[in-house]
Design an enzyme around this catalytic site. Structure first.
Site, PDB file in Angstrom:
ATOM      1  CB  CYS A  13      -0.943   0.026   1.207  1.00 24.25           C
ATOM      2  SG  CYS A  13      -0.113  -0.042   2.774  1.00 24.25           S
ATOM      3  N   GLY A  42      -0.995   0.187  -4.658  1.00 25.38           N
ATOM      4  CA  GLY A  42      -2.180  -0.521  -4.189  1.00 25.38           C
ATOM      5  C   GLY A  42      -3.369  -0.206  -5.055  1.00 25.38           C
ATOM      6  CG  ASN A 117       3.911   0.429   2.636  1.00 28.79           C
ATOM      7  OD1 ASN A 117       4.929   0.876   2.142  1.00 28.79           O
ATOM      8  ND2 ASN A 117       3.443  -0.753   2.322  1.00 28.79           N
ATOM      9  N   GLY A 118       3.265  -1.844   5.112  1.00 29.88           N
ATOM     10  CA  GLY A 118       4.215  -2.779   5.689  1.00 29.88           C
ATOM     11  C   GLY A 118       3.541  -4.028   6.190  1.00 29.88           C
ATOM     12  CE1 TYR A 259       6.548  -4.534 -10.970  1.00 31.73           C
ATOM     13  CE2 TYR A 259       5.888  -4.867  -8.688  1.00 31.73           C
ATOM     14  CZ  TYR A 259       5.563  -4.811 -10.036  1.00 31.73           C
ATOM     15  OH  TYR A 259       4.275  -5.003 -10.431  1.00 31.73           O
ATOM     16  CB  SER A 300       9.335  -2.345 -12.943  1.00 34.27           C
ATOM     17  OG  SER A 300       8.988  -3.713 -13.137  1.00 34.27           O
ATOM     18  CG  ASP A 362       9.825  -8.547 -16.154  1.00 36.89           C
ATOM     19  OD1 ASP A 362       9.638  -7.424 -15.639  1.00 36.89           O
ATOM     20  OD2 ASP A 362       8.915  -9.389 -16.269  1.00 36.89           O
ATOM     21  CG  ASP A 363      10.092  -6.722 -12.025  1.00 35.90           C
ATOM     22  OD1 ASP A 363       9.889  -7.605 -11.174  1.00 35.90           O
ATOM     23  OD2 ASP A 363       9.230  -6.366 -12.837  1.00 35.90           O
ATOM     24  CB  CYS A 450      15.729  -5.850   3.644  1.00 37.64           C
ATOM     25  SG  CYS A 450      14.993  -7.509   3.824  1.00 37.64           S
ATOM     26  CB  CYS A 453      13.131 -12.033  -0.982  1.00 39.27           C
ATOM     27  SG  CYS A 453      13.701 -10.506  -1.760  1.00 39.27           S
TER      28      CYS A 453
END
Length: 479
Positions: A13, A42, A117-118, A259, A300, A362-363, A450, A453
């Site tokens: 969001c 969002g 947001n988060g 992105y 993106s 692509d991203d 961070c 992922c």
């Protein structure tokens, strides 16, 4: 069924708030423009709460900003001195009006509106604790947990900002939070700065936004980023900063640059557009190939493709036309239309790719569905070779901070080798940006990143094992 928009990775969001010091300022209109600029963050629901002389009223619903806020709705919201807006992404399981934001809370100490947001990594624990103390929850949203934490802290706090300070000490994970009380706006960013938040001005008025592009869209000027761990209070006396939890190890989500964010935004000192071009340039150095044209997957991938072309010397071309008139949903009344949904949303430009060796940038590749379909479109348009380049590393681990990268079983790179992925999506070669390079794309960024992922190492400890299953069930119900 393939759905191009739904198969892309999503953030959760965007937030926007304004405190007016100008009598002729229309805070609802400015918030509308700000949310419009944040629509990419969002597209499932949105809302605005407006504060007129301490009385807060709001409107929120499912839909895009221009669908929810018709002229009649804007007229009914009226005028005010403050406003708080929110646009939300949510998976299908939680696309309800009740989970939309801002959340309006009326309690013994007054009224407040909240948006964020988060995603909290300890939301399940806090919810269970609050329920055992009599708390009743009406949604699966983390914002309701935050609202409970603030209202309970407010009972013994001398001010709303003191209540927010006490409440955020109990929160772990990612949050860019904005609270509007009858007389103040209070904004807080988590100590790691995982999600962006910034401060701006419109004339003599003060603005809070997820991205700088929203401030500019409302006719304002970017002032600065809100620091990780900082709490900002805006009231009649001006803007006040509280260095509440500053100085900890930071971990801004690097995917904001890859992105999520709009290219015209500047986040924590670095241009998003420049970061994506640098990602493409690094890709060209790491994964060179003989080709005739470089194209990007909308939207993106376009900046990264430009960077790849400039670094490699291969001509840049426009390879796809994305239909800008498709909204958040598309009704398919027959099987024939369902099968052709991708062709309605994304079309290759044959003149660019026919008979050519194509580098497609692509991203990312998350689940592989999107990539396979895009490559198929290029083949059908006459591309003789397709070389896929992703401007991010392999997604190998879940995200716990507000991105819908869930269990490893759904991540193609966690289950197959690069060669196997290339075969599955139908490309002649495949290259991912290295972790070392992705950390260098945001030139001038003041924070560490961070990259959990990609590496499995997070700036905040993931949910405890006993809450992992409950957390996984909740993962499709975030804000």
């Amino acid at each position: 069924m393939f759905d191009y928009l739904e198969s892309k990775i999503h953030d959760e969001c965007g937030v926007f708030a304004v405190y007016s010091r100008d009598e002729d300022m229309d805070v609802v209109a400015d918030t509308y423009y700000g949310l419009y600029a944040l629509q990419h963050r969002g597209q499932e629901s949105c809302g605005i709460a407006v504060n007129e002389d301490g009385v807060i009223r709001s409107h929120k619903d499912l839909g895009l900003v221009n669908e929810v806020f018709t002229p009649e709705v804007i007229r009914r919201l009226g005028k005010g001195q403050m406003a708080l807006g929110h646009c939300r992404y949510a998976p299908y399981k939680d696309r309800t009006r009740s989970s939309s934001q801002p959340m309006l809370v009326r309690h013994i100490k007054g009224t407040m509106a909240l948006a964020f947001n988060g995603q909290l990594t300890n939301a399940v624990e806090l919810r269970e604790e609050l329920e055992l103390k009599g708390g009743i929850f009406h949604t699966t949203s983390d914002i309701e947990v935050i609202a409970y934490a603030i209202t309970r802290a407010r009972l013994n706090a001398g001010s709303i900002q003191e209540a927010v300070e006490k409440a955020v000490d109990r929160l772990t994970g990612a949050y860019s939070l904005v609270v509007m009380s009858p007389r103040k706006i209070v904004a807080a960013r988590d100590p790691q700065g995982i999600r962006p938040l910034c401060l701006g001005k419109i004339g003599n008025s003060d603005v809070i936004a997820s991205e700088s592009c929203a401030i500019h869209a409302a006719g304002g000027e970017f002032v600065r980023d809100i620091a990780p761990g900082e709490i900002v209070v805006i009231d009649e006396e001006g803007v006040h900063s509280i260095a509440h939890a500053c100085g900890q190890k930071t971990g801004l989500c690097v995917f904001e640059y890859v992105y999520f964010a709009r290219p015209d935004s500047v986040i924590d000192g670095a241009s998003v557009h420049r970061a994506r071009r640098r990602a493409g340039a690094f890709l060209a150095l790491e994964h060179p190939v003989q080709a005739d044209v470089v194209i990007g997957a909308p939207d993106s991938g376009l900046d990264a493709a430009l960077g790849y072309a400039q670094q490699s010397g291969i001509p840049y071309g426009i390879g796809f036309l994305k239909n800008k008139y498709i909204g958040r949903t598309f009704i398919q009344p027959s099987q024939k239309l369902r099968e052709n949904t991708v062709r309605i949303k994304l079309n290759p430009i044959a003149d660019t790719v026919a008979g050519k060796r194509v580098v497609l940038v692509d991203d990312s590749i998350v689940r592989g569905t999107t990539s396979k379909q895009i490559v198929q479109l290029l083949r059908e348009a006459g591309a003789t070779e397709v070389h896929f380049r992703a401007s991010s590393p392999k997604f190998l681990y879940p995200c716990y901070f507000g991105t819908d990268v869930d269990s490893q079983k759904n991540l193609i790179a966690a289950n197959y080798t690069t060669e196997e992925i290339a075969q599955q999506i139908g490309v002649d070669s495949l290259g991912f940006l290295s972790i070392e390079s992705v950390k260098k794309i945001a030139e001038g960024c003041k924070l560490d990143f961070c990259v959990g992922c990609f590496t499995g190492e997070y700036p905040v400890e993931p949910p405890k094992r006993e809450f992992e299953d409950k957390y996984s069930q909740k993962l499709n119900s975030n804000d």
